[in-house]
Design a protein around this motif. Structure first.
Motif, short mmCIF file in Angstrom:
data_model
loop_
_atom_site.label_atom_id
_atom_site.label_comp_id
_atom_site.label_asym_id
_atom_site.label_seq_id
_atom_site.Cartn_x
_atom_site.Cartn_y
_atom_site.Cartn_z
N GLU A 1 -5.44 14.63 -11.87
CA GLU A 1 -6.67 13.85 -11.12
C GLU A 1 -6.15 13.16 -10.07
O GLU A 1 -5.26 12.70 -9.69
CB GLU A 1 -7.29 13.04 -12.25
N GLU A 2 -7.30 12.86 -9.05
CA GLU A 2 -6.95 12.05 -7.85
C GLU A 2 -6.52 10.61 -8.04
O GLU A 2 -7.06 9.94 -8.85
CB GLU A 2 -8.14 12.11 -6.90
N PRO A 3 -5.50 10.33 -7.57
CA PRO A 3 -4.98 8.99 -7.64
C PRO A 3 -6.03 8.01 -7.08
O PRO A 3 -6.60 8.24 -6.36
CB PRO A 3 -3.65 8.80 -6.89
N VAL A 4 -5.88 6.69 -7.68
CA VAL A 4 -6.91 5.62 -7.27
C VAL A 4 -6.58 5.26 -5.92
O VAL A 4 -7.46 4.76 -5.13
CB VAL A 4 -7.15 4.57 -8.28
N ALA A 5 -5.53 5.69 -5.36
CA ALA A 5 -5.02 5.09 -4.09
C ALA A 5 -3.71 5.73 -3.39
O ALA A 5 -3.10 6.38 -4.23
CB ALA A 5 -4.62 3.70 -4.06
N TYR A 6 -3.75 5.87 -2.35
CA TYR A 6 -2.54 6.55 -1.68
C TYR A 6 -1.51 5.60 -1.72
O TYR A 6 -1.03 5.14 -0.48
CB TYR A 6 -3.01 7.16 -0.30
#
Ligand code: NDP
Length: 480
Positions: A261-266
């Motif tokens: 899933e997309e991480p909450v931050a880079y």
């Protein structure tokens, strides 16, 4: 104000110690990466590189050993840069299992730091040594050359254990010596520019993200095909086999980044959290996941040797797997029911490492049944990302055919410096960026997925590996 030592960037007067400097990895990867960073102006010339090993070597010999593996810099003048780089290098001869050599090393490091006026040392230690001596060296270096008033970072090479138990044992061994945030565990695939780019491709292109799920994807395939065999490295490969060599680590990393899933931050911990979360949704592997296992024999023309004919494979009855294909399952909302195929083999018909996202067929409308789209990220032999698109050819006949939307690095970024994996990873360690290093919980869950499979394939009920000819597509029935 308290400083977050974990992310402090090492800029000036960094001490970099390479244990096992006489070895294969040092010659082929570590020195070329250090030189690459220096020659591209990324590593500060005030850095000092201490090489450590038991062999009686000179800096000139180290230079001769690695020269052929150092690639030309983008700005030229490499001979002068090489001269300058090797002035930063010094060699300390010593054993790994007694304090004597480490005390000598400490003397040289302290003399360097004193001369430069360093009060808070920044030291990186790189273990380019065989795993059985990881803890011996780690403990002597902790006792003798740890940066007490500064920051220490320790880079540890793979393999980190042979299964879940040995990996945990190693983690337990490191625990009293170093904090987890001081240890940088390498899986060099994570340093590949292409894998890093996958994050941007997936999460910065919403149209793609919208179709990256079970509604649109028919199947995911991860391939590793090598056109050569053990070739002199049987001593390393025979106890390891293809699963530990590339599947449990490199291919699983590719699959994880492609499906998480997309991480909450880079940001490092957010990315590693997302990876662990995905891995926890993967089914443990066992007999039902095995599609094929194999070991290569001579090529059909008899010119290329079988695995067992390799001089460095000592066990002439070895059942070591040089080919394995498995299916995998991710039990989450995004991927449930999508078949995943992971296939890896040596001595095959081509050199190819890639992940393929195969889209579903178009069932209705103007073009029902048209060849489905396929999105591919290729690591070898070319670095490229492409998608097969349906269109019509020019002219009067509406012939539907597929054309790749193609981003081949060697064309698109022909004049750019594309960092090698080890260059990126070593730089990340200087920066204190752990995003591309493996965290303990990630290691734990990846071994938990693969250990039952390894136990089955190395146990008394293992199927006999199918024999396939060197240079073929693999065991019978494996077509591509
Ligand atoms: P080597 O076998 O070349 O060993 C490195 C150095 O360690 C040797 O030059 C030798 O130095 C010392 N050494 C070797 N065997 C022993 C031993 N039994 N006891 C004590 N010292 C020993 O290893 P590599 O360079 O190939 O690999 C180093 C690490 O990197 C390993 O963890 C490996 O798994 C990992 N790795 C290697 C890759 C490669 O391409 N080579 C790829 C990916 C990971 P001296 O005798 O001079 O002290």
């Amino acid at each position: 104000m308290t400083v977050d030592t974990q992310t402090v960037e090492f800029k000036k007067n960094t001490v970099f110690v390479l244990f096992g400097a006489s070895g294969d990895l040092a010659k082929k990867e570590t020195f070329p990466a250090l030189f690459g960073l220096f020659s591209e102006g990324v590593m500060d010339p005030s850095t000092k590189i201490f090489c450590y090993a038991r062999s009686n070597l000179t800096v000139q010999q180290l230079r001769d050993n690695c020269a052929q593996y150092c690639r030309p810099s983008t700005t030229g003048n490499d001979k002068a840069k090489m001269d300058q780089f090797f002035k930063m290098v010094t060699y300390v001869q010593g054993n790994y299992d007694t304090d004597v050599g480490f005390i000598k090393l400490r003397g040289e490091i302290e003399a360097f730091e004193k001369e430069r006026g360093v009060t808070e040392p920044h030291r990186i230690f790189y273990l380019a040594i065989p795993p059985p001596i990881f803890l011996t060296v780690a403990s002597h270096l902790k006792n003798n050359v740890y940066a007490e008033n500064g920051i220490t970072r320790l880079i540890v090479e793979k393999p980190f254990g042979d299964d879940l138990e040995t990996s945990r044992e190693l983690q337990r061994g490191f625990k009293p010596l170093f904090k987890e945030e001081e240890i940088f565990k390498i899986d060099h695939f994570l340093g590949k520019d292409d894998l890093k780019r996958l994050l941007a491709v997936r999460f910065a292109n919403p149209f793609l993200g919208a179709t990256w799920n079970k509604e649109y994807i028919e199947q995911i395939e991860v391939w590793f095909k090598e056109p050569f065999g053990a070739e002199g490295r049987g001593g390393y490969f025979d106890p390891v086999g293809i699963i530990r060599d590339v599947m449990q680590n490199h291919l699983l990393q590719i699959l994880t980044i492609a499906t998480m899933e997309e991480p909450v931050a880079y940001e490092a911990e957010a990315i590693r959290d997302a990876k662990v979360q995905l891995l926890k949704c993967m089914e443990t592997l066992g007999p039902k996941n095995v599609v094929a296992t194999g070991q290569y024999t001579n090529s059909l023309d008899g010119k290329l040797p079988s695995y067992l004919d390799d001089d460095t494979v000592l066990d002439k009855n070895s059942k070591c797997l040089t080919f394995t294909e498995i299916t995998m399952d991710i039990k989450n909302e995004r991927w449930a029911g999508v078949p995943i195929v992971m296939r890896a083999g040596k001595s095959l018909d081509e050199d190819r490492v890639e992940i393929r996202m195969k889209y579903k067929k178009n069932a209705y409308g103007m073009f029902p049944g048209v060849t489905p789209n396929m999105f591919v990220i290729q690591f070898h032999p070319e670095r490229k990302i492409y998608m097969n698109f349906n269109t019509t050819a020019p002219g009067f006949v509406d012939n539907l055919h597929q054309v790749p939307l193609d981003m081949t690095y060697s064309k698109k970024y022909a004049n750019d410096w594309v960092p090698e994996a080890y260059e990126r990873l070593i730089r990340d360690c200087f920066l204190g960026n752990r995003a591309n290093y493996v965290r303990d919980d990630e290691l734990d869950v990846s071994w938990a997925i693969f250990t039952p499979l390894l136990q089955y394939l190395e146990g008394p009920n293992a199927p006999a590996p199918e024999i396939y000819p060197y240079g073929s597509t693999g065991p019978k029935g494996i077509l591509e």
